[in-house]
Design a protein around this motif. Structure first.
Motif, PDB file in Angstrom:
ATOM      1  N   VAL A 114       0.867  -1.183   0.000  1.00  0.00           N
ATOM      2  CA  VAL A 114       0.000   0.000   0.000  1.00  0.00           C
ATOM      3  C   VAL A 114       0.902   1.230   0.000  1.00  0.00           C
ATOM      4  N   PHE A 115       0.716   2.096  -1.003  1.00  0.00           N
ATOM      5  CA  PHE A 115       1.624   3.224  -1.191  1.00  0.00           C
ATOM      6  C   PHE A 115       1.111   4.494  -0.504  1.00  0.00           C
ATOM      7  N   GLN A 116       2.051   5.424  -0.272  1.00  0.00           N
ATOM      8  CA  GLN A 116       1.716   6.687   0.379  1.00  0.00           C
ATOM      9  C   GLN A 116       0.748   7.519  -0.458  1.00  0.00           C
ATOM     10  N   LYS A 117       0.942   7.573  -1.750  1.00  0.00           N
ATOM     11  CA  LYS A 117       0.135   8.427  -2.636  1.00  0.00           C
ATOM     12  C   LYS A 117      -0.986   7.637  -3.310  1.00  0.00           C
ATOM     13  N   PHE A 118      -1.382   6.545  -2.673  1.00  0.00           N
ATOM     14  CA  PHE A 118      -2.525   5.726  -3.117  1.00  0.00           C
ATOM     15  C   PHE A 118      -2.225   4.911  -4.362  1.00  0.00           C
ATOM     16  N   ALA A 119      -1.551   5.522  -5.376  1.00  0.00           N
ATOM     17  CA  ALA A 119      -1.157   4.826  -6.613  1.00  0.00           C
ATOM     18  C   ALA A 119      -2.347   4.163  -7.301  1.00  0.00           C
ATOM     19  N   LEU A 120      -3.487   4.871  -7.305  1.00  0.00           N
ATOM     20  CA  LEU A 120      -4.661   4.358  -8.009  1.00  0.00           C
ATOM     21  C   LEU A 120      -4.613   4.800  -9.468  1.00  0.00           C
ATOM     22  N   MET A 121      -5.190   4.007 -10.345  1.00  0.00           N
ATOM     23  CA  MET A 121      -5.251   4.357 -11.762  1.00  0.00           C
ATOM     24  C   MET A 121      -6.518   5.169 -12.002  1.00  0.00           C
ATOM     25  N   PRO A 122      -6.373   6.458 -12.347  1.00  0.00           N
ATOM     26  CA  PRO A 122      -7.530   7.371 -12.381  1.00  0.00           C
ATOM     27  C   PRO A 122      -8.574   7.019 -13.428  1.00  0.00           C
ATOM     28  N   TRP A 123      -8.172   6.273 -14.461  1.00  0.00           N
ATOM     29  CA  TRP A 123      -9.135   5.931 -15.523  1.00  0.00           C
ATOM     30  C   TRP A 123      -9.969   4.690 -15.187  1.00  0.00           C
ATOM     31  N   LEU A 124      -9.638   4.018 -14.082  1.00  0.00           N
ATOM     32  CA  LEU A 124     -10.373   2.827 -13.672  1.00  0.00           C
ATOM     33  C   LEU A 124     -11.309   3.150 -12.512  1.00  0.00           C
ATOM     34  N   THR A 125     -12.397   2.427 -12.421  1.00  0.00           N
ATOM     35  CA  THR A 125     -13.301   2.589 -11.277  1.00  0.00           C
ATOM     36  C   THR A 125     -12.682   1.962 -10.036  1.00  0.00           C
ATOM     37  N   VAL A 126     -13.329   2.181  -8.894  1.00  0.00           N
ATOM     38  CA  VAL A 126     -12.871   1.579  -7.639  1.00  0.00           C
ATOM     39  C   VAL A 126     -12.793   0.064  -7.788  1.00  0.00           C
ATOM     40  N   ARG A 127     -13.866  -0.527  -8.302  1.00  0.00           N
ATOM     41  CA  ARG A 127     -13.893  -1.982  -8.498  1.00  0.00           C
ATOM     42  C   ARG A 127     -12.740  -2.436  -9.403  1.00  0.00           C
ATOM     43  N   GLU A 128     -12.514  -1.727 -10.500  1.00  0.00           N
ATOM     44  CA  GLU A 128     -11.474  -2.120 -11.453  1.00  0.00           C
ATOM     45  C   GLU A 128     -10.073  -1.960 -10.863  1.00  0.00           C
ATOM     46  N   ASN A 129      -9.886  -0.914 -10.047  1.00  0.00           N
ATOM     47  CA  ASN A 129      -8.597  -0.728  -9.379  1.00  0.00           C
ATOM     48  C   ASN A 129      -8.286  -1.900  -8.453  1.00  0.00           C
ATOM     49  N   ILE A 130      -9.293  -2.325  -7.690  1.00  0.00           N
ATOM     50  CA  ILE A 130      -9.085  -3.427  -6.746  1.00  0.00           C
ATOM     51  C   ILE A 130      -8.872  -4.736  -7.485  1.00  0.00           C
ATOM     52  N   SER A 131      -9.528  -4.876  -8.629  1.00  0.00           N
ATOM     53  CA  SER A 131      -9.466  -6.117  -9.395  1.00  0.00           C
ATOM     54  C   SER A 131      -8.182  -6.253 -10.211  1.00  0.00           C
ATOM     55  N   ASP A 192       3.793   1.877   3.089  1.00  0.00           N
ATOM     56  CA  ASP A 192       4.807   2.935   3.093  1.00  0.00           C
ATOM     57  C   ASP A 192       4.157   4.293   3.358  1.00  0.00           C
ATOM     58  N   GLU A 193       4.151   4.695   4.620  1.00  0.00           N
ATOM     59  CA  GLU A 193       3.533   5.950   5.072  1.00  0.00           C
ATOM     60  C   GLU A 193       2.145   6.139   4.441  1.00  0.00           C
TER      61      GLU A 193
END
Length: 393
Positions: A114-131, A192-193
């Motif tokens: 789990v990263f400090q800056k979340f490192a989520l992909m903005p073009w994906l939905t919450v479900r798609e990010n987790i998947s 990481d923080e």
């Protein structure tokens, strides 16, 4: 068997660290090595073991080496010298010299981050990010959907599953990052923080949520923080780092009561002991108490109070001035205000706040037990010493 074991790990940020390692062995400090070689020493001679189910917090100021050490565990940083063993299916895999295939397997099956800056992909939905990580593992779609739904419910984001990251608050985005890591079903979680970019109230809430999740999931967590209060709240054990070295590695109570040096003592000086210490770390052990015939322990000389014991230090009663007095018990969640003015039996892991409240309302010392056996006494002397940052003497 430890799940993670660092053995004399050095990290030098260079393709050829030999010159820097040679200077390290000669006793040169980080700045001198940088000046002579242009190479940065991230970690120096780090040794520690992390057991299954622990939250190990790597704690220190910026540049102390905590993130550098964490990133060795999943191979994001290369170990320049030493060994780093991670247990997997009963075997010890040395991350410092494992094969690329072994490292890939550890990253996809054993270790999540789990990263400090979340490192989520903005073009994906919450479900798609987790998947996403589950797709990388090659999991079937039906299994992926089930796992994602489970983790969304676990972190309280079910109703946000179809939203994009920019529609969520910072705290919610961090929950998505946590859910993504949990969905990988890895036993080892690197953080990481993860909460440092968040507002204090949101941060405290996520700390509480992490502790609640840990009770359910029992992961082995390595958590990086620059905040000692956060480290003391979360950590089973804490490694305090400075200039790439581990200065002290111990349980929170030990760090507060017995700091290893002036550097650690400076950190601890600004910490509220009420949030850290428990009865076991404060009490006067039964071995230090006055005893008669092995079956009577002095609770309070001033009141001529004695605890009667059976074999194995089981408490059988209390006498003051020769007369029998009823002992009372307190359990977590019980109202302190309902206690009477007499000694109270509590479990040895009682928090310091509760201990002080009971002492104030009852006017008497606390009798600490484990497994129905007397282990120590907690009175004014022990409480005052703890508040002053000293152990009892």
């Amino acid at each position: 068997m430890s799940i993670i074991k660092f053995d004399q790990v050095d990290v030098v940020f260079s393709k050829d660290p030999r010159e820097a390692l040679k200077l390290l062995d000669q006793g040169l400090a980080r700045p001198e090595i940088l000046k002579k070689t242009g190479q940065i020493v991230g970690v120096e001679k780090a040794s520690l073991e992390i057991n299954k189910g622990e939250i190990c917090v790597l704690m220190g100021l910026s540049g102390s080496g905590k993130s550098s050490l964490l990133r060795c565990i999943n191979g994001l940083n290369t170990v320049s010298r030493g060994s780093l063993f991670v247990e997997h299916e009963g075997k010890q895999i040395n991350i410092a010299n494992c094969t690329p295939a072994e490292l890939k397997m550890m990253r996809t099956k054993r270790i999540a981050m789990v990263f400090q800056k979340f490192a989520l992909m903005p073009w994906l939905t919450v479900r798609e990010n987790i998947s996403f990580g589950l797709e990388m593992q090659g999991r079937p779609e039906k299994e992926r959907r089930q796992l994602v739904d489970e983790k969304l419910e676990l972190v309280g984001l079910t109703q946000w599953r179809n939203k994009k990251p920019d529609e969520l608050s910072g705290g919610m985005q961090q929950r998505v990052g946590l859910a993504r890591a949990l969905a990988m079903d890895a036993d080892i979680l690197l953080m990481d923080e993860p909460f440092s970019a968040l507002d204090p109230l949101i941060r405290q809430g996520l700390q509480d949520e992490l502790l609640a999740l840990q009770k359910k999931l029992n992961k082995t967590i390595v958590f990086v923080s620059h905040d000692l209060d956060e480290a003391l709240k979360l950590g089973t054990r804490i490694a305090i780092m400075k200039d790439g070295r581990i200065i002290q590695y111990s349980v929170p109570e030990e760090i507060v009561l017995n700091p290893a040096d002036e550097y650690v003592r400076t950190f601890v000086a600004h910490t509220n002991p009420l949030n850290v210490l428990c009865g076991r770390s404060l009490m006067r052990p039964i071995t230090d108490c006055t005893r008669i015939n092995g079956s009577q322990v002095c609770l309070d000389p001033g009141d001529d109070s004695w605890i009667d014991l059976a074999d194995g230090n089981t408490i059988t009663g209390l006498r003051q001035h020769g007369a029998a007095v009823d002992l009372q018990s307190w359990e977590p969640g019980q109202a302190v205000e309902n206690l009477g003015r007499r000694p109270t039996v509590v479990h040895s892991d009682i928090g310091m706040r509760e201990a002080l409240q009971i002492r104030y309302h009852t006017g008497n010392k606390l009798v600490l037990q484990e497994n129905n056996k007397l282990v120590g006494i907690l009175g004014d002397s022990e409480l005052y010493h703890a508040l002053l940052g000293k152990n009892h003497g």
